[in-house]
Scaffold this motif. Structure first.
Motif, PDB file in Angstrom:
ATOM      1  N   TYR A  96       0.831  -1.205   0.000  1.00 47.70           N
ATOM      2  CA  TYR A  96       0.000   0.000   0.000  1.00 47.70           C
ATOM      3  C   TYR A  96       0.865   1.254   0.000  1.00 47.70           C
ATOM      4  O   TYR A  96       0.620   2.200  -0.757  1.00 47.70           O
ATOM      5  N   SER A  99       2.637   1.709  -3.302  1.00 51.51           N
ATOM      6  CA  SER A  99       1.653   2.074  -4.328  1.00 51.51           C
ATOM      7  C   SER A  99       1.241   3.538  -4.207  1.00 51.51           C
ATOM      8  O   SER A  99       1.137   4.247  -5.208  1.00 51.51           O
ATOM      9  N   THR A 103       2.074   6.330  -6.909  1.00 49.66           N
ATOM     10  CA  THR A 103       0.931   7.016  -7.523  1.00 49.66           C
ATOM     11  C   THR A 103       1.065   8.530  -7.412  1.00 49.66           C
ATOM     12  O   THR A 103       0.837   9.257  -8.392  1.00 49.66           O
ATOM     13  N   ALA A 147      -7.179   5.803 -13.281  1.00 47.53           N
ATOM     14  CA  ALA A 147      -6.937   4.994 -12.082  1.00 47.53           C
ATOM     15  C   ALA A 147      -7.954   3.863 -11.972  1.00 47.53           C
ATOM     16  O   ALA A 147      -7.624   2.752 -11.528  1.00 47.53           O
ATOM     17  N   PHE A 148      -9.193   4.139 -12.398  1.00 52.87           N
ATOM     18  CA  PHE A 148     -10.235   3.108 -12.347  1.00 52.87           C
ATOM     19  C   PHE A 148      -9.880   1.936 -13.257  1.00 52.87           C
ATOM     20  O   PHE A 148      -9.986   0.768 -12.862  1.00 52.87           O
ATOM     21  N   SER A 151      -7.076   0.014 -11.679  1.00 48.14           N
ATOM     22  CA  SER A 151      -7.487  -0.804 -10.537  1.00 48.14           C
ATOM     23  C   SER A 151      -8.178  -2.085 -10.992  1.00 48.14           C
ATOM     24  O   SER A 151      -8.018  -3.137 -10.361  1.00 48.14           O
ATOM     25  N   GLY A 154      -5.470  -4.306 -11.988  1.00 44.81           N
ATOM     26  CA  GLY A 154      -4.775  -4.758 -10.783  1.00 44.81           C
ATOM     27  C   GLY A 154      -5.539  -5.835 -10.043  1.00 44.81           C
ATOM     28  O   GLY A 154      -4.943  -6.805  -9.556  1.00 44.81           O
ATOM     29  N   CYS A 155      -6.850  -5.690  -9.953  1.00 44.80           N
ATOM     30  CA  CYS A 155      -7.677  -6.703  -9.279  1.00 44.80           C
ATOM     31  C   CYS A 155      -7.606  -8.038 -10.009  1.00 44.80           C
ATOM     32  O   CYS A 155      -7.505  -9.097  -9.380  1.00 44.80           O
ATOM     33  N   SER A 191      -8.417   0.031  -3.861  1.00 39.03           N
ATOM     34  CA  SER A 191      -8.789   0.876  -4.998  1.00 39.03           C
ATOM     35  C   SER A 191      -9.253   2.249  -4.531  1.00 39.03           C
ATOM     36  O   SER A 191      -8.862   3.275  -5.098  1.00 39.03           O
ATOM     37  N   ILE A 194      -6.318   4.372  -3.490  1.00 39.06           N
ATOM     38  CA  ILE A 194      -5.610   4.903  -4.660  1.00 39.06           C
ATOM     39  C   ILE A 194      -6.403   6.041  -5.288  1.00 39.06           C
ATOM     40  O   ILE A 194      -5.836   7.092  -5.650  1.00 39.06           O
ATOM     41  N   TYR A 195      -7.730   5.879  -5.417  1.00 41.56           N
ATOM     42  CA  TYR A 195      -8.568   6.939  -5.990  1.00 41.56           C
ATOM     43  C   TYR A 195      -8.428   8.226  -5.181  1.00 41.56           C
ATOM     44  O   TYR A 195      -8.315   9.331  -5.747  1.00 41.56           O
TER      45      TYR A 195
END
Length: 218
Positions: A96, A99, A103, A147-148, A151, A154-155, A191, A194-195
């Motif tokens: 985290y 990241s 970011t 970013a969406f 993510s 990434g998921c 997510s 990060i958002y």
């Protein structure tokens, strides 16, 4: 010294000694140490409903030799689980942190580059009545969409390879088989974090939009 031959019958997973340990049967221990006497012994009853009666009977008849008590879990197993959980939490926290830092740096660099590239267009927007807040908000939404998409990718990668990567790290602690519990919450929380940092970093970096003057177009 005497040499003995033993047969490996399975895998013993334990965090004791960072995984550098093995288990041996009672017969094997008595073969190595003739006068071996275990400090404690564990028994699993076929009918657990009778455990209180069994404990009472043994303690009444052999109180001078034995002390019997019931346990719903194994202390060593609890310790192992706690070690694994702490290790996993540390790995997740580190991921985290990396990241978030990565970011923020990327968004800061992209925002500065976009500002210099689109400074002339921003002046036009202001000439048409767009406020600095609305322009900054549009930039933030643009980066949130990116970013969406990231993510989602990434998921998918985490579901496919997450356990393998974590297992590679935890094998050094004696855990050879690791399976995580995938829930919607586990996937959404990273997510959302990060958002949040994408939005805040972009919004703060683009504060220089306030200094763009439509007169620069003349």
């Amino acid at each position: 010294e005497n040499a003995f031959e033993f047969m490996i019958t399975g895998i013993y997973e334990s965090c004791t000694g960072v995984g550098s340990c093995f288990a041996i049967t009672l017969d094997g221990a008595e073969k190595l140490i003739p006068n071996f006497n275990a400090d404690s012994k564990n028994y699993i009853l076929e009918n657990s409903d009778q455990k209180e009666n069994v404990i009472k009977a043994i303690n009444e008849n052999f109180s001078d030799k034995y002390h019997i008590e019931a346990k719903t879990s194994n202390a060593m197993s609890d310790s192992t689980i706690k070690t694994v959980m702490n290790s996993t939490d540390s790995i997740i926290s580190f991921v985290y942190l990396v990241s978030v830092i990565f970011t923020m740096i990327v968004i800061w660099m992209v925002c500065n580059k976009s500002f210099l590239k689109e400074k002339h267009d921003l002046g036009i927007y202001k000439a048409f009545g767009f406020t600095s807040f609305s322009i900054r908000l549009q930039f933030c939404i643009r980066y949130l969409l990116i970013a969406f998409v990231g993510s989602i990718i990434g998921c998918i990668l985490f579901i496919a390879f997450g356990d393998t990567l974590n297992g590679t790290t935890l094998i050094a602690l004696g855990i050879s088989n690791y399976e995580s519990e995938l829930t919607v919450t586990n996937l959404l929380i990273p997510s959302i974090i990060i958002y949040l940092f994408v939005f805040v970093t972009a919004f703060v970096t683009l504060r220089k939009v306030k200094h763009v003057d439509p007169k620069e177009l003349i």
